[in-house]
Write a protein that holds these residues in place. Sequence first.
Motif, mmCIF file in Angstrom:
data_model
loop_
_atom_site.group_PDB
_atom_site.id
_atom_site.type_symbol
_atom_site.label_atom_id
_atom_site.label_comp_id
_atom_site.label_asym_id
_atom_site.label_seq_id
_atom_site.Cartn_x
_atom_site.Cartn_y
_atom_site.Cartn_z
ATOM 1 N N PRO A 47 5.382 -0.303 3.550
ATOM 2 C CA PRO A 47 5.366 0.473 4.807
ATOM 3 C C PRO A 47 4.583 1.776 4.717
ATOM 4 C CG PRO A 47 7.513 0.607 3.741
ATOM 5 C CD PRO A 47 6.747 -0.431 3.009
ATOM 6 N N ARG A 48 4.272 2.216 3.517
ATOM 7 C CA ARG A 48 3.521 3.455 3.362
ATOM 8 C C ARG A 48 2.014 3.253 3.504
ATOM 9 N NH1 ARG A 48 5.800 5.060 -2.396
ATOM 10 N NH2 ARG A 48 5.678 2.776 -2.578
ATOM 11 N N VAL A 49 1.589 1.995 3.650
ATOM 12 C CA VAL A 49 0.170 1.663 3.652
ATOM 13 C C VAL A 49 -0.288 1.228 5.040
ATOM 14 C CG1 VAL A 49 -1.588 0.095 2.745
ATOM 15 C CG2 VAL A 49 0.156 1.027 1.221
ATOM 16 N N THR A 50 -1.374 1.803 5.491
ATOM 17 C CA THR A 50 -2.081 1.333 6.680
ATOM 18 C C THR A 50 -3.449 0.834 6.238
ATOM 19 O OG1 THR A 50 -0.991 2.929 8.139
ATOM 20 C CG2 THR A 50 -3.051 1.972 8.915
ATOM 21 N N LEU A 51 -3.729 -0.432 6.457
ATOM 22 C CA LEU A 51 -4.983 -1.030 6.020
ATOM 23 C C LEU A 51 -6.051 -0.857 7.086
ATOM 24 C CD1 LEU A 51 -3.639 -4.320 4.401
ATOM 25 C CD2 LEU A 51 -4.325 -2.223 3.247
ATOM 26 N N LEU A 52 -7.233 -0.427 6.651
ATOM 27 C CA LEU A 52 -8.358 -0.180 7.550
ATOM 28 C C LEU A 52 -9.574 -0.973 7.077
ATOM 29 C CD1 LEU A 52 -8.030 3.723 7.756
ATOM 30 C CD2 LEU A 52 -7.135 2.051 9.383
ATOM 31 N N PRO A 53 -9.675 -2.249 7.431
ATOM 32 C CA PRO A 53 -10.874 -3.016 7.057
ATOM 33 C C PRO A 53 -12.101 -2.479 7.791
ATOM 34 C CG PRO A 53 -9.478 -4.285 8.548
ATOM 35 C CD PRO A 53 -8.710 -3.056 8.207
ATOM 36 N N VAL A 54 -13.126 -2.136 7.060
ATOM 37 C CA VAL A 54 -14.294 -1.491 7.658
ATOM 38 C C VAL A 54 -15.587 -2.167 7.205
ATOM 39 C CG1 VAL A 54 -13.114 0.741 7.783
ATOM 40 C CG2 VAL A 54 -14.546 0.220 5.797
ATOM 41 N N GLU A 55 -16.610 -2.000 8.045
ATOM 42 C CA GLU A 55 -17.968 -2.368 7.660
ATOM 43 C C GLU A 55 -18.664 -1.184 7.010
ATOM 44 O OE1 GLU A 55 -19.734 -5.134 7.695
ATOM 45 O OE2 GLU A 55 -18.095 -6.377 8.498
ATOM 46 N N HIS A 56 -18.366 0.014 7.545
ATOM 47 C CA HIS A 56 -18.987 1.222 7.015
ATOM 48 C C HIS A 56 -18.089 2.425 7.300
ATOM 49 C CE1 HIS A 56 -22.530 3.188 5.293
ATOM 50 N NE2 HIS A 56 -22.208 4.215 6.060
ATOM 51 N N SER A 58 -0.771 12.840 4.334
ATOM 52 C CA SER A 58 -1.569 11.700 4.766
ATOM 53 C C SER A 58 -2.776 11.597 3.845
ATOM 54 C CB SER A 58 -2.019 11.902 6.214
ATOM 55 O OG SER A 58 -2.886 10.862 6.617
ATOM 56 N N VAL A 59 -2.968 10.419 3.261
ATOM 57 C CA VAL A 59 -3.988 10.245 2.232
ATOM 58 C C VAL A 59 -4.982 9.176 2.663
ATOM 59 C CG1 VAL A 59 -4.430 9.623 -0.172
ATOM 60 C CG2 VAL A 59 -2.352 10.891 0.430
ATOM 61 N N LEU A 60 -6.261 9.508 2.635
ATOM 62 C CA LEU A 60 -7.311 8.513 2.840
ATOM 63 C C LEU A 60 -7.713 7.972 1.482
ATOM 64 C CD1 LEU A 60 -9.436 6.983 4.488
ATOM 65 C CD2 LEU A 60 -10.938 8.989 4.237
ATOM 66 N N VAL A 61 -7.594 6.666 1.319
ATOM 67 C CA VAL A 61 -7.986 6.006 0.070
ATOM 68 C C VAL A 61 -9.237 5.191 0.347
ATOM 69 C CG1 VAL A 61 -7.304 4.450 -1.777
ATOM 70 C CG2 VAL A 61 -5.588 5.888 -0.665
ATOM 71 N N LEU A 62 -10.294 5.484 -0.373
ATOM 72 C CA LEU A 62 -11.548 4.766 -0.204
ATOM 73 C C LEU A 62 -11.599 3.612 -1.193
ATOM 74 C CD1 LEU A 62 -14.093 7.700 0.201
ATOM 75 C CD2 LEU A 62 -12.743 6.520 1.930
ATOM 76 N N THR A 99 4.682 9.254 1.543
ATOM 77 C CA THR A 99 3.283 9.511 1.840
ATOM 78 C C THR A 99 2.773 8.403 2.738
ATOM 79 O OG1 THR A 99 1.105 9.943 0.863
ATOM 80 C CG2 THR A 99 2.430 8.225 -0.153
ATOM 81 N N ARG A 100 1.639 8.603 3.315
ATOM 82 C CA ARG A 100 0.990 7.581 4.116
ATOM 83 C C ARG A 100 -0.410 7.363 3.571
ATOM 84 N NH1 ARG A 100 2.105 3.426 7.155
ATOM 85 N NH2 ARG A 100 3.761 4.651 8.132
ATOM 86 N N LEU A 101 -0.666 6.175 3.053
ATOM 87 C CA LEU A 101 -1.983 5.835 2.524
ATOM 88 C C LEU A 101 -2.766 5.076 3.587
ATOM 89 C CD1 LEU A 101 -1.200 4.568 -1.110
ATOM 90 C CD2 LEU A 101 -1.549 6.917 -0.315
ATOM 91 N N HIS A 102 -3.884 5.630 4.011
ATOM 92 C CA HIS A 102 -4.812 4.949 4.905
ATOM 93 C C HIS A 102 -5.912 4.355 4.020
ATOM 94 C CE1 HIS A 102 -2.956 6.766 8.472
ATOM 95 N NE2 HIS A 102 -2.863 7.870 7.739
ATOM 96 N N VAL A 103 -5.862 3.053 3.810
ATOM 97 C CA VAL A 103 -6.747 2.395 2.854
ATOM 98 C C VAL A 103 -7.928 1.779 3.595
ATOM 99 C CG1 VAL A 103 -6.941 0.633 1.073
ATOM 100 C CG2 VAL A 103 -4.808 1.922 1.325
ATOM 101 N N ALA A 104 -9.095 2.400 3.448
ATOM 102 C CA ALA A 104 -10.325 1.870 4.025
ATOM 103 C C ALA A 104 -11.021 1.022 2.967
ATOM 104 C CB ALA A 104 -11.232 3.013 4.481
ATOM 105 N N TYR A 105 -11.302 -0.223 3.305
ATOM 106 C CA TYR A 105 -11.854 -1.125 2.303
ATOM 107 C C TYR A 105 -12.847 -2.095 2.938
ATOM 108 C CZ TYR A 105 -8.630 -4.623 4.195
ATOM 109 O OH TYR A 105 -7.974 -5.491 5.024
ATOM 110 N N PRO A 106 -13.847 -2.535 2.173
ATOM 111 C CA PRO A 106 -14.822 -3.508 2.669
ATOM 112 C C PRO A 106 -14.276 -4.932 2.522
ATOM 113 C CG PRO A 106 -15.377 -2.900 0.442
ATOM 114 C CD PRO A 106 -14.162 -2.080 0.815
#
Length: 312
Positions: free
Chosen positions: A202-211, A159-163, A181-188
């Motif tokens: 399917p390997r990507v989970t998008l995480l739209p974030v403020e911070h 499991s990979v956190l991508v900033l 793999t599983r990419l957790h993509v945190a992005y502004p």
Amino acid sequence: MADTPPRTGAPATHDTNLVIIGGGPAGCAAARMAASVGMRSVLIEPDTLCRNLYRIPAVNNVLGGYTSGSELADSIATELKGTELCRLELGRHVTALHADGDRVTVTLDTGTRLTAPYAVVATGVGPLQPCDAGWITAPGDLTMPQLWQAEADDVQGRSVLVLGGDRPIGTFLRGHPATATRLHVAYPEADAYKIEETRDDPRVTLLPVEHLTLTHGEGTAVLAEAVGRDGKRHTVAADIAYLSLGNVPTAPPGDLVRGPDGYCPPTGQHRRVIVAGDLRSARFQRIMPALGSGSEAALHAYYAAKDLLARG
């Protein structure tokens, strides 16, 4: 006046016809185009030619049938090293760039000074770190690897956190299509337009974030607390983390006009300095535009030199 090269030797008052700073696709294209119209050039690069291309496992936006960045880089480097009118200064840094009325003077880290009627600056960009991103809180001295540096074995089954949502994510996925793999993509929000090509993987989970606050915890390699755009907080746990934040311009010190974003737009520069490649703007960071802009920059210098000779 016939459309012929002004001369293959440098004028007596100059060391060469053209100084090129940067040995990526744009700088190499400038050197090759200059040679094709009879101009001598000196290309200065602190590393190897097209070094960043070797980090791209798969390409799908260039002509010539190349399928990887390394394949394209090898082709460019081989051709340029066989170009007699281009002198390569590899392993050298530019410490100063000065442009005056009739010349450009470039100083190397060895103290050597080179003069030419024109200079092409194609130094490109370098990667951002967490401390450079206002939406990330992390220890000030924290440095993290870039996603394009990851090999398939590094992320297999993890499991990979991508900033950040910058485009190397798509490049990585295309280059490793069979990697589990599983990419957790945190992005502004500013990166929202960049993640369209990865949204359906399917390997990507998008995480739209403020911070996002990056921490380390027991039992997992990475813990982060994310604040979503709806204001809700949640914890993200991953085995490993990589960066895909984008880049920052790496212009040499001296007479270059920089915009508010740090990039060096072609307009507004000294008339003896021509900017090419990724250094121009974040919006044109592609291989094909870099090659085209480098070629165009050399032609600009060529025709400008011809005009000077004609008036002389």
